[in-house]
Motif scaffolding. Structure first.
Motif, PDB file in Angstrom:
ATOM      1  N   ARG A  74       0.831  -1.207   0.000  1.00 44.76           N
ATOM      2  CA  ARG A  74       0.000   0.000   0.000  1.00 44.76           C
ATOM      3  C   ARG A  74       0.867   1.259   0.000  1.00 44.76           C
ATOM      4  NH1 ARG A  74      -1.888   3.779   3.209  1.00 44.76           N
ATOM      5  NH2 ARG A  74      -0.734   2.987   5.003  1.00 44.76           N
ATOM      6  N   GLU A  75       1.948   1.223   0.785  1.00 49.01           N
ATOM      7  CA  GLU A  75       2.838   2.381   0.872  1.00 49.01           C
ATOM      8  C   GLU A  75       3.624   2.584  -0.423  1.00 49.01           C
ATOM      9  OE1 GLU A  75       3.527   2.322   5.713  1.00 49.01           O
ATOM     10  OE2 GLU A  75       4.771   1.084   4.402  1.00 49.01           O
ATOM     11  N   TYR A  76       3.999   1.487  -1.090  1.00 52.15           N
ATOM     12  CA  TYR A  76       4.651   1.623  -2.393  1.00 52.15           C
ATOM     13  C   TYR A  76       3.664   2.163  -3.431  1.00 52.15           C
ATOM     14  CZ  TYR A  76       9.143  -0.512  -1.286  1.00 52.15           C
ATOM     15  OH  TYR A  76      10.389  -0.748  -0.775  1.00 52.15           O
ATOM     16  N   GLY A  77       2.402   1.745  -3.319  1.00 54.17           N
ATOM     17  CA  GLY A  77       1.366   2.295  -4.195  1.00 54.17           C
ATOM     18  C   GLY A  77       1.180   3.784  -3.961  1.00 54.17           C
ATOM     19  N   LEU A  78       1.287   4.187  -2.686  1.00 56.25           N
ATOM     20  CA  LEU A  78       1.175   5.601  -2.339  1.00 56.25           C
ATOM     21  C   LEU A  78       2.322   6.394  -2.952  1.00 56.25           C
ATOM     22  CD1 LEU A  78      -0.269   7.831  -0.723  1.00 56.25           C
ATOM     23  CD2 LEU A  78       1.164   7.210   1.245  1.00 56.25           C
ATOM     24  N   ILE A  79       3.529   5.842  -2.901  1.00 57.25           N
ATOM     25  CA  ILE A  79       4.683   6.506  -3.520  1.00 57.25           C
ATOM     26  C   ILE A  79       4.428   6.728  -5.009  1.00 57.25           C
ATOM     27  CG2 ILE A  79       7.098   6.223  -4.208  1.00 57.25           C
ATOM     28  CD1 ILE A  79       7.622   4.776  -1.632  1.00 57.25           C
ATOM     29  N   PHE A  80       3.918   5.693  -5.676  1.00 57.62           N
ATOM     30  CA  PHE A  80       3.668   5.786  -7.124  1.00 57.62           C
ATOM     31  C   PHE A  80       2.627   6.852  -7.427  1.00 57.62           C
ATOM     32  CE2 PHE A  80       1.290   4.480 -10.934  1.00 57.62           C
ATOM     33  CZ  PHE A  80       2.328   4.458 -11.863  1.00 57.62           C
ATOM     34  N   LEU A  81       1.519   6.841  -6.689  1.00 61.40           N
ATOM     35  CA  LEU A  81       0.449   7.806  -6.910  1.00 61.40           C
ATOM     36  C   LEU A  81       0.940   9.235  -6.676  1.00 61.40           C
ATOM     37  CD1 LEU A  81      -2.521   8.656  -7.331  1.00 61.40           C
ATOM     38  CD2 LEU A  81      -2.876   8.227  -4.873  1.00 61.40           C
ATOM     39  N   LEU A  82       1.613   9.445  -5.547  1.00 61.78           N
ATOM     40  CA  LEU A  82       2.070  10.784  -5.200  1.00 61.78           C
ATOM     41  C   LEU A  82       3.137  11.282  -6.175  1.00 61.78           C
ATOM     42  CD1 LEU A  82       2.231  10.525  -1.298  1.00 61.78           C
ATOM     43  CD2 LEU A  82       0.424  11.497  -2.724  1.00 61.78           C
ATOM     44  N   THR A  83       3.943  10.364  -6.702  1.00 59.70           N
ATOM     45  CA  THR A  83       4.965  10.747  -7.677  1.00 59.70           C
ATOM     46  C   THR A  83       4.325  11.245  -8.970  1.00 59.70           C
ATOM     47  OG1 THR A  83       6.569   9.159  -6.772  1.00 59.70           O
ATOM     48  CG2 THR A  83       6.952   9.953  -9.015  1.00 59.70           C
ATOM     49  N   ILE A  84       3.306  10.521  -9.456  1.00 56.16           N
ATOM     50  CA  ILE A  84       2.614  10.932 -10.686  1.00 56.16           C
ATOM     51  C   ILE A  84       1.955  12.300 -10.504  1.00 56.16           C
ATOM     52  CG2 ILE A  84       0.734  10.401 -12.272  1.00 56.16           C
ATOM     53  CD1 ILE A  84       3.188   8.598 -12.580  1.00 56.16           C
ATOM     54  N   LEU A  85       1.246  12.471  -9.387  1.00 57.10           N
ATOM     55  CA  LEU A  85       0.581  13.746  -9.119  1.00 57.10           C
ATOM     56  C   LEU A  85       1.601  14.882  -8.982  1.00 57.10           C
ATOM     57  CD1 LEU A  85      -2.113  12.592  -6.513  1.00 57.10           C
ATOM     58  CD2 LEU A  85      -2.480  13.166  -8.922  1.00 57.10           C
ATOM     59  N   SER A  86       2.732  14.561  -8.361  1.00 55.58           N
ATOM     60  CA  SER A  86       3.766  15.577  -8.139  1.00 55.58           C
ATOM     61  C   SER A  86       4.402  16.032  -9.444  1.00 55.58           C
ATOM     62  CB  SER A  86       4.835  15.029  -7.190  1.00 55.58           C
ATOM     63  OG  SER A  86       4.280  14.704  -5.936  1.00 55.58           O
ATOM     64  N   ILE A  87       4.599  15.115 -10.375  1.00 51.28           N
ATOM     65  CA  ILE A  87       5.180  15.476 -11.670  1.00 51.28           C
ATOM     66  C   ILE A  87       4.250  16.429 -12.420  1.00 51.28           C
ATOM     67  CG2 ILE A  87       5.800  14.579 -13.952  1.00 51.28           C
ATOM     68  CD1 ILE A  87       6.836  12.063 -12.532  1.00 51.28           C
ATOM     69  N   ILE A  88       2.952  16.136 -12.366  1.00 51.83           N
ATOM     70  CA  ILE A  88       1.971  17.017 -13.012  1.00 51.83           C
ATOM     71  C   ILE A  88       2.035  18.419 -12.391  1.00 51.83           C
ATOM     72  CG2 ILE A  88      -0.496  17.445 -13.377  1.00 51.83           C
ATOM     73  CD1 ILE A  88      -0.862  14.365 -13.385  1.00 51.83           C
ATOM     74  N   GLY A  89       2.019  18.458 -11.058  1.00 50.90           N
ATOM     75  CA  GLY A  89       2.102  19.741 -10.366  1.00 50.90           C
ATOM     76  C   GLY A  89       3.395  20.474 -10.651  1.00 50.90           C
ATOM     77  N   LEU A  90       4.494  19.734 -10.745  1.00 53.67           N
ATOM     78  CA  LEU A  90       5.806  20.344 -11.002  1.00 53.67           C
ATOM     79  C   LEU A  90       5.819  21.090 -12.332  1.00 53.67           C
ATOM     80  CD1 LEU A  90       8.867  20.526 -10.134  1.00 53.67           C
ATOM     81  CD2 LEU A  90       9.220  18.574 -11.650  1.00 53.67           C
TER      82      LEU A  90
END
Length: 256
Positions: free
Chosen positions: A201-217
């Motif tokens: 679940r925590e690795y899934g969270l890393i993946f989700l937050l990374t994708i969202l963060s790239i968009i925001g960046l």
């Protein structure tokens, strides 16, 4: 609900990181520190932070990517090397010492610097200036690395030096993110045991937050080219002020 809030915080942090070149590791760490041990949070945030720093270095390049990297490594090699050494020491502190005292120290420095910066913009006081020489480059790189390795909050120390040297938004963003990138590599290596403790679940969270963060960046990088130097500084100092209050609160709660 909690994951939605965390996602929103990460997107906002990424946009601000794209605009100012800083803020994502600090805001991301704060968002997750409520529900996980700090050592695990630092390890988790390090992965998307490393990718984001690399993307910042790839953006708005006047030369090829490798020429830009070589240029900033040569120009800021003492800052980068000393920040790496400091990061090693900081991660060791993270693993063996109570973090509350580091939070209190970091909050004190950040609060003073951000208030001084905000007042300086409106000509109420002189902004903090240091001589941009090799000695100070080593000192500020080392201090930033120690604090960043332990708390993911190396931005304020780096910015004291970089704002004393230049007003160029892209130069500040790229120089600081070069240090972030190298520091994250150190963190990931030294905290490798923490990754074994993460569940699916925590690795899934890393993946989700990374994708969202790239968009925001990328939204933030686009906005950086649209704002003035004054607005840029207002955003940087404003973010640091808010973070200082939050980090200080966490530190004092831990001490008391």
């Amino acid at each position: 609900m909690q994951q939605i809030i965390q996602s929103i915080v990460f997107i906002v942090a990424a946009i601000l990181h794209g605009i100012t070149g800083m803020g994502f590791p600090m805001l991301g760490t704060t968002a997750l520190a409520f529900v996980m041990p700090l050592s695990k949070v630092v390890a988790l945030v390090a992965l998307p932070s490393l990718l984001m720093s690399l993307l910042v270095l790839c953006s708005n390049n006047k030369k090829s990517f490798w020429q830009e990297i070589v240029y900033y490594l040569k120009t800021y090699q003492l800052l980068a090397i000393s920040s790496v050494i400091g990061s090693i020491l900081g991660v060791k502190l993270l693993l063996v010492l109570p973090i509350s005292w580091l939070f209190v120290l970091m909050a004190s420095v950040t609060l003073y610097y951000s208030l001084n910066g905000l007042l300086g913009i409106y000509k109420k006081t002189k902004t903090i200036q240091v001589v941009a020489n090799s000695k100070n480059m080593i000192i500020f790189g080392l201090l930033a690395g120690i604090i960043g390795g332990a708390t993911n909050a190396m931005s304020p120390i780096l910015l004291i030096f970089l704002f004393s040297e230049t007003d160029d938004k892209n130069r500040i963003a790229k120089a600081s993110n070069l240090c972030y990138l190298l520091a994250k590599i150190v963190q990931i290596y030294m905290l490798k045991d923490q990754y074994l403790l993460l569940n699916n679940r925590e690795y899934g969270l890393i993946f989700l937050l990374t994708i969202l963060s790239i968009i925001g960046l990328y939204i933030g990088i686009w906005l950086r080219n649209k704002i003035s130097e004054t607005v840029f500084k207002q955003l940087v100092f404003g973010i640091l002020f808010i973070l200082a209050l939050k980090i200080g609160y966490n530190g004092f709660v831990g001490v008391l």
